[in-house]
Scaffold this active site. Structure first.
Site, mmCIF file in Angstrom:
data_model
loop_
_atom_site.group_PDB
_atom_site.id
_atom_site.type_symbol
_atom_site.label_atom_id
_atom_site.label_comp_id
_atom_site.label_asym_id
_atom_site.label_seq_id
_atom_site.Cartn_x
_atom_site.Cartn_y
_atom_site.Cartn_z
ATOM 1 N N ALA A 294 92.490 61.552 19.016
ATOM 2 C CA ALA A 294 91.570 62.606 19.469
ATOM 3 C C ALA A 294 92.333 63.700 20.199
ATOM 4 C CB ALA A 294 90.504 62.020 20.386
ATOM 5 N N VAL A 295 91.833 64.921 20.035
ATOM 6 C CA VAL A 295 92.399 66.088 20.710
ATOM 7 C C VAL A 295 91.247 66.842 21.363
ATOM 8 C CG1 VAL A 295 93.605 68.291 20.330
ATOM 9 C CG2 VAL A 295 94.359 66.229 19.119
ATOM 10 N N GLU B 145 91.400 53.805 9.846
ATOM 11 C CA GLU B 145 90.089 53.831 9.211
ATOM 12 C C GLU B 145 89.341 55.053 9.709
ATOM 13 O OE1 GLU B 145 87.944 50.107 7.817
ATOM 14 O OE2 GLU B 145 87.220 50.470 9.830
ATOM 15 N N ASN C 282 84.575 62.686 7.670
ATOM 16 C CA ASN C 282 85.269 63.278 8.823
ATOM 17 C C ASN C 282 86.302 64.296 8.319
ATOM 18 O OD1 ASN C 282 86.935 63.808 11.088
ATOM 19 N ND2 ASN C 282 86.466 61.818 11.960
ATOM 20 N N TYR D 288 95.011 63.686 7.693
ATOM 21 C CA TYR D 288 95.697 62.447 7.320
ATOM 22 C C TYR D 288 96.370 62.565 5.948
ATOM 23 C CZ TYR D 288 93.186 60.396 11.248
ATOM 24 O OH TYR D 288 92.703 60.114 12.497
HETATM 25 C C1 LIG Z 1 90.814 65.388 13.987
HETATM 26 C C2 LIG Z 1 91.524 65.916 15.229
HETATM 27 C C3 LIG Z 1 92.251 64.770 15.914
HETATM 28 C C4 LIG Z 1 92.549 66.984 14.756
HETATM 29 O O1 LIG Z 1 93.313 67.427 15.899
HETATM 30 P P1 LIG Z 1 94.145 68.809 15.868
HETATM 31 O O2 LIG Z 1 95.152 68.748 16.961
HETATM 32 O O3 LIG Z 1 93.211 69.941 15.846
HETATM 33 O O4 LIG Z 1 94.884 68.741 14.432
HETATM 34 P P2 LIG Z 1 96.198 69.572 14.040
HETATM 35 O O5 LIG Z 1 96.190 70.904 14.715
HETATM 36 O O6 LIG Z 1 97.407 68.728 14.250
HETATM 37 O O7 LIG Z 1 95.930 69.778 12.489
HETATM 38 C C5 LIG Z 1 96.981 69.771 11.543
HETATM 39 C C6 LIG Z 1 96.397 70.115 10.178
HETATM 40 O O8 LIG Z 1 95.397 69.152 9.799
HETATM 41 C C7 LIG Z 1 94.283 69.810 9.157
HETATM 42 N N1 LIG Z 1 93.083 69.723 10.004
HETATM 43 C C8 LIG Z 1 93.007 69.379 11.307
HETATM 44 N N2 LIG Z 1 91.719 69.397 11.719
HETATM 45 C C9 LIG Z 1 90.986 69.791 10.664
HETATM 46 C C10 LIG Z 1 89.604 70.006 10.464
HETATM 47 N N3 LIG Z 1 88.694 69.827 11.445
HETATM 48 N N4 LIG Z 1 89.182 70.418 9.255
HETATM 49 C C11 LIG Z 1 90.055 70.598 8.235
HETATM 50 N N5 LIG Z 1 91.396 70.387 8.350
HETATM 51 C C12 LIG Z 1 91.855 69.993 9.551
HETATM 52 C C13 LIG Z 1 94.692 71.265 9.005
HETATM 53 O O9 LIG Z 1 95.345 71.407 7.764
HETATM 54 C C14 LIG Z 1 95.670 71.442 10.151
HETATM 55 O O10 LIG Z 1 96.603 72.471 9.916
HETATM 56 P P3 LIG Z 1 96.176 74.018 10.165
HETATM 57 O O11 LIG Z 1 95.525 74.091 11.518
HETATM 58 O O12 LIG Z 1 97.485 74.730 10.085
HETATM 59 O O13 LIG Z 1 95.225 74.359 9.056
HETATM 60 C C15 LIG Z 1 90.531 66.603 16.209
HETATM 61 O O14 LIG Z 1 89.741 67.533 15.486
HETATM 62 C C16 LIG Z 1 89.601 65.617 16.914
HETATM 63 O O15 LIG Z 1 89.916 65.127 18.000
HETATM 64 N N6 LIG Z 1 88.426 65.340 16.288
HETATM 65 C C17 LIG Z 1 87.439 64.430 16.892
HETATM 66 C C18 LIG Z 1 87.914 62.996 16.907
HETATM 67 C C19 LIG Z 1 88.194 62.492 15.502
HETATM 68 O O16 LIG Z 1 87.420 62.686 14.579
HETATM 69 N N7 LIG Z 1 89.353 61.795 15.333
HETATM 70 C C20 LIG Z 1 89.790 61.292 14.039
HETATM 71 C C21 LIG Z 1 89.150 60.008 13.696
HETATM 72 S S1 LIG Z 1 89.691 58.661 14.720
#
Ligand SMILES: CC(C)(COP(=O)(O)OP(=O)(O)OC[C@H]1O[C@@H](n2cnc3c(N)ncnc32)[C@H](O)[C@@H]1OP(=O)(O)O)[C@@H](O)C(=O)NCCC(=O)NCCS
Length: 133
Positions: A57-58, A90, A95, A101
């Protein structure tokens, strides 16, 4: 944890669950920090030749800056160092994190039908794996 996950799917863990898992051997938590403030985390565990990314998570205001990508790479390196041959996770089938991933070399290896219950019905869980080593 509470700010990152959509409460609709019940994916966030409560304090007791987090403390419980962190007391187990071979479980580790990696924080991402920006200017000494925690902005994200990966919760992981190692079991025999596999590691599992349990939660990632971020903070909403820190997204799309590569924090999750960095956490995944760090987790993969740590898992490899512990002897894991692959990294599993998983995720809910709808999502948006699936894009993240796939870019990080994960591929689908399984699916659990109707595993998550949300506001608009049931959702499958997808199991993804990334080879290590
Ligand atoms: C999913 C999550 C962890 C991504 O964190 P983040 O730091 O924003 O991700 P990153 O910046 O490292 O993303 C890297 C690449 O992944 C892809 N990506 C990341 N989030 C995305 C989204 N919401 N939709 C589409 N592509 C996505 C993109 O290609 C991105 O590159 P770009 O920004 O240059 O397009 C964050 O949105 C989050 O905490 N979500 C809620 C919790 C969750 O669902 N966790 C995962 C399941 S356990």
């Amino acid at each position: 944890m509470t700010s990152a996950f959509d409460p609709a799917y019940g994916e966030a863990w409560n304090q007791g669950q987090c403390l419980g898992i962190l007391s187990l051997p071979d479980t580790w938590l990696t924080f991402a920090q920006v200017e000494e403030v925690a902005v994200g985390f990966a919760l992981n565990r190692f079991l025999v030749e596999e590691a599992e990314l349990l939660l990632l998570a971020v903070a909403p205001e820190q997204r799309r800056q590569g924090v999750a990508r960095a956490l995944i790479e760090r987790t993969a390196a740590d898992a490899e160092r512990r002897g894991a041959r692959r990294l599993l996770l998983e995720v809910r089938a709808d999502n948006e994190a699936i894009d993240l991933y796939r870019q990080a070399q994960f591929a689908e290896i399984g699916r659990r039908r109707d595993y998550y219950r949300g506001p608009s019905g049931l959702r499958d869980a997808i199991t993804l794996a990334r080879p290590l080593g």
